[in-house]
Design a protein around this motif. Structure first.
Motif, mmCIF file in Angstrom:
data_model
loop_
_atom_site.group_PDB
_atom_site.id
_atom_site.type_symbol
_atom_site.label_atom_id
_atom_site.label_comp_id
_atom_site.label_asym_id
_atom_site.label_seq_id
_atom_site.Cartn_x
_atom_site.Cartn_y
_atom_site.Cartn_z
ATOM 1 N N GLN A 1 0.812 -1.212 0.000
ATOM 2 C CA GLN A 1 0.000 0.000 0.000
ATOM 3 C C GLN A 1 0.852 1.272 0.000
ATOM 4 O O GLN A 1 0.363 2.344 -0.345
ATOM 5 C CB GLN A 1 -0.926 0.011 1.222
ATOM 6 C CG GLN A 1 -1.974 -1.086 1.222
ATOM 7 C CD GLN A 1 -1.429 -2.412 1.681
ATOM 8 O OE1 GLN A 1 -0.270 -2.511 2.064
ATOM 9 N NE2 GLN A 1 -2.274 -3.444 1.672
ATOM 10 N N VAL B 1 1.449 2.499 -3.743
ATOM 11 C CA VAL B 1 0.297 2.545 -4.653
ATOM 12 C C VAL B 1 0.256 3.873 -5.396
ATOM 13 O O VAL B 1 0.142 3.925 -6.628
ATOM 14 C CB VAL B 1 -1.007 2.291 -3.874
ATOM 15 C CG1 VAL B 1 -2.210 2.669 -4.722
ATOM 16 C CG2 VAL B 1 -1.112 0.832 -3.462
ATOM 17 N N ASP C 1 -4.904 -12.275 -6.643
ATOM 18 C CA ASP C 1 -4.666 -10.843 -6.454
ATOM 19 C C ASP C 1 -5.909 -10.040 -6.830
ATOM 20 O O ASP C 1 -6.545 -10.297 -7.859
ATOM 21 C CB ASP C 1 -3.482 -10.393 -7.311
ATOM 22 C CG ASP C 1 -3.280 -8.894 -7.227
ATOM 23 O OD1 ASP C 1 -2.944 -8.397 -6.140
ATOM 24 O OD2 ASP C 1 -3.493 -8.216 -8.256
ATOM 25 N N LEU D 1 -5.976 -6.408 -5.386
ATOM 26 C CA LEU D 1 -5.628 -5.006 -5.151
ATOM 27 C C LEU D 1 -5.083 -4.337 -6.393
ATOM 28 O O LEU D 1 -5.574 -3.279 -6.811
ATOM 29 C CB LEU D 1 -4.616 -4.916 -4.004
ATOM 30 C CG LEU D 1 -4.061 -3.515 -3.716
ATOM 31 C CD1 LEU D 1 -5.168 -2.601 -3.215
ATOM 32 C CD2 LEU D 1 -2.911 -3.598 -2.715
ATOM 33 N N TRP D 2 -4.050 -4.949 -7.016
ATOM 34 C CA TRP D 2 -3.383 -4.280 -8.133
ATOM 35 C C TRP D 2 -4.302 -4.133 -9.342
ATOM 36 O O TRP D 2 -4.273 -3.101 -10.019
ATOM 37 C CB TRP D 2 -2.131 -5.061 -8.520
ATOM 38 C CG TRP D 2 -1.096 -5.110 -7.452
ATOM 39 C CD1 TRP D 2 -0.551 -6.222 -6.895
ATOM 40 C CD2 TRP D 2 -0.471 -3.991 -6.805
ATOM 41 N NE1 TRP D 2 0.366 -5.873 -5.938
ATOM 42 C CE2 TRP D 2 0.448 -4.517 -5.861
ATOM 43 C CE3 TRP D 2 -0.594 -2.613 -6.919
ATOM 44 C CZ2 TRP D 2 1.227 -3.707 -5.049
ATOM 45 C CZ3 TRP D 2 0.182 -1.801 -6.104
ATOM 46 C CH2 TRP D 2 1.081 -2.345 -5.191
#
Length: 307
Positions: free
Chosen positions: A140, A143, A240, A242-243
């Motif tokens: 994070q 990001v 995954d 988030l990305w």
């Protein structure tokens, strides 16, 4: 002549370990097995509950609860979850991201691990610590810098329909490669150190160069470790969320983990339908593990009896 008769007291020697009572050992073994079975059941219980809920209608669980005997079971929710979420398209997007990311990560990590563990590289230990320390960095934290950077890096038209690295598959692939290389380098470097040094010395005597020693000698011997890492890496990249959520804005490019959002309603969410979709999403990772299970276990246990 009188005989000298000597009497000696009997010597009491301890019985060997094999002849001793083994009741406490058996009780201890049973205790360990019961504990491991309980821990395994605790990990598998959520998956079993999800499968059980996905086979029951929502009206049945709403009236009787999830821990009740079902009135009937059916696979209707699986067909509905697959069609309503568009899971086929999202699964293709996941393969486009996961397969290149895993292959490139293992290929580059094997290069670095070979240089660190098998070559007399100056500063090799520092380089290994640098790659390992990358795993300690929270995702994070970077990001925002990556978001700004990817919006400035242009891509040619034949690589992506977007003008920049943002909103393309390449953004997620590059990030996964960067974050997964540290772990792979650490594992492969330690694995290569367990290989006999005499094999490479014999190859050097025969005139083998660095590329031959890496590609034709070291890499085939690392097949169990590579298979184990491929299983882990595919699972991590596949799961995954988030990305892809940050670097992809086009809904048609999102991976399969994002397809579950399509099963959530605005005012009401059918938990049984969502459970069926979760089971469908988890099936490919289970299949990959079953196919590579032999290599995965060999990669974990190889070298455990040495020394």
């Amino acid at each position: 002549m009188t005989a000298d008769i000597r009497t000696t007291a009997p010597v009491h020697r301890p019985a060997p370990a094999s002849a001793r009572p083994t009741g406490h050992r058996r009780r201890g073994r049973w205790g360990v097995q019961i504990f491991l079975a309980a821990v395994s059941l605790a990990f598998v219980a959520p998956l079993l509950l999800a499968v059980y809920a996905s086979l029951r209608p929502y009206q049945d669980t709403a009236q009787n609860g999830y821990f009740s005997w079902p009135s009937h079971l059916s696979f209707a929710y699986y067909r509905q979850a697959y069609t309503e979420s568009g899971m086929g398209r999202y699964f293709a997007n996941t393969l486009i991201i996961a397969v290149p990311a895993v292959i490139v990560t293992l290929f580059l990590s094997a290069f670095v691990a070979f240089a660190v563990s098998r070559l007399r590289l100056r500063g090799g230990l520092v380089l290994l610590m640098f790659f390992t320390a990358g795993n300690l960095l929270p995702q994070q934290v970077i990001v925002t810098p990556l978001y700004v950077l990817f919006n400035r890096i242009p891509l040619p038209w034949w690589m992506s329909d977007s003008l920049t690295l943002y909103d393309s598959y390449w953004a997620v692939i590059v990030v996964n490669i960067g974050f997964q290389m540290g772990f792979c380098v650490f594992v492969l470097a330690n694995f290569m150190r367990t290989l006999p040094q005499e094999i490479l010395e014999a190859a050097i005597v025969d005139g083998a160069g660095v590329w031959t020693r890496f590609w034709r000698i070291t890499l085939p011997l690392c097949r169990p470790a590579l298979a184990a890492l491929a299983t882990l890496e595919f699972t991590w990249v596949y799961n995954d969320f988030l990305w892809a959520l940050i670097f992809i804005s086009d809904p048609g490019k999102l991976p399969i983990t994002s397809s579950l959002n399509n099963l959530r309603g605005q005012f009401f969410t059918d938990s049984n339908l969502l459970a069926a979709g979760s089971v469908l999403v988890a099936l490919p990772t289970i299949l990959v593990f079953l196919l590579l299970q032999r290599h995965f276990i060999a990669g974990l246990t190889l070298g455990s009896t040495k020394g």
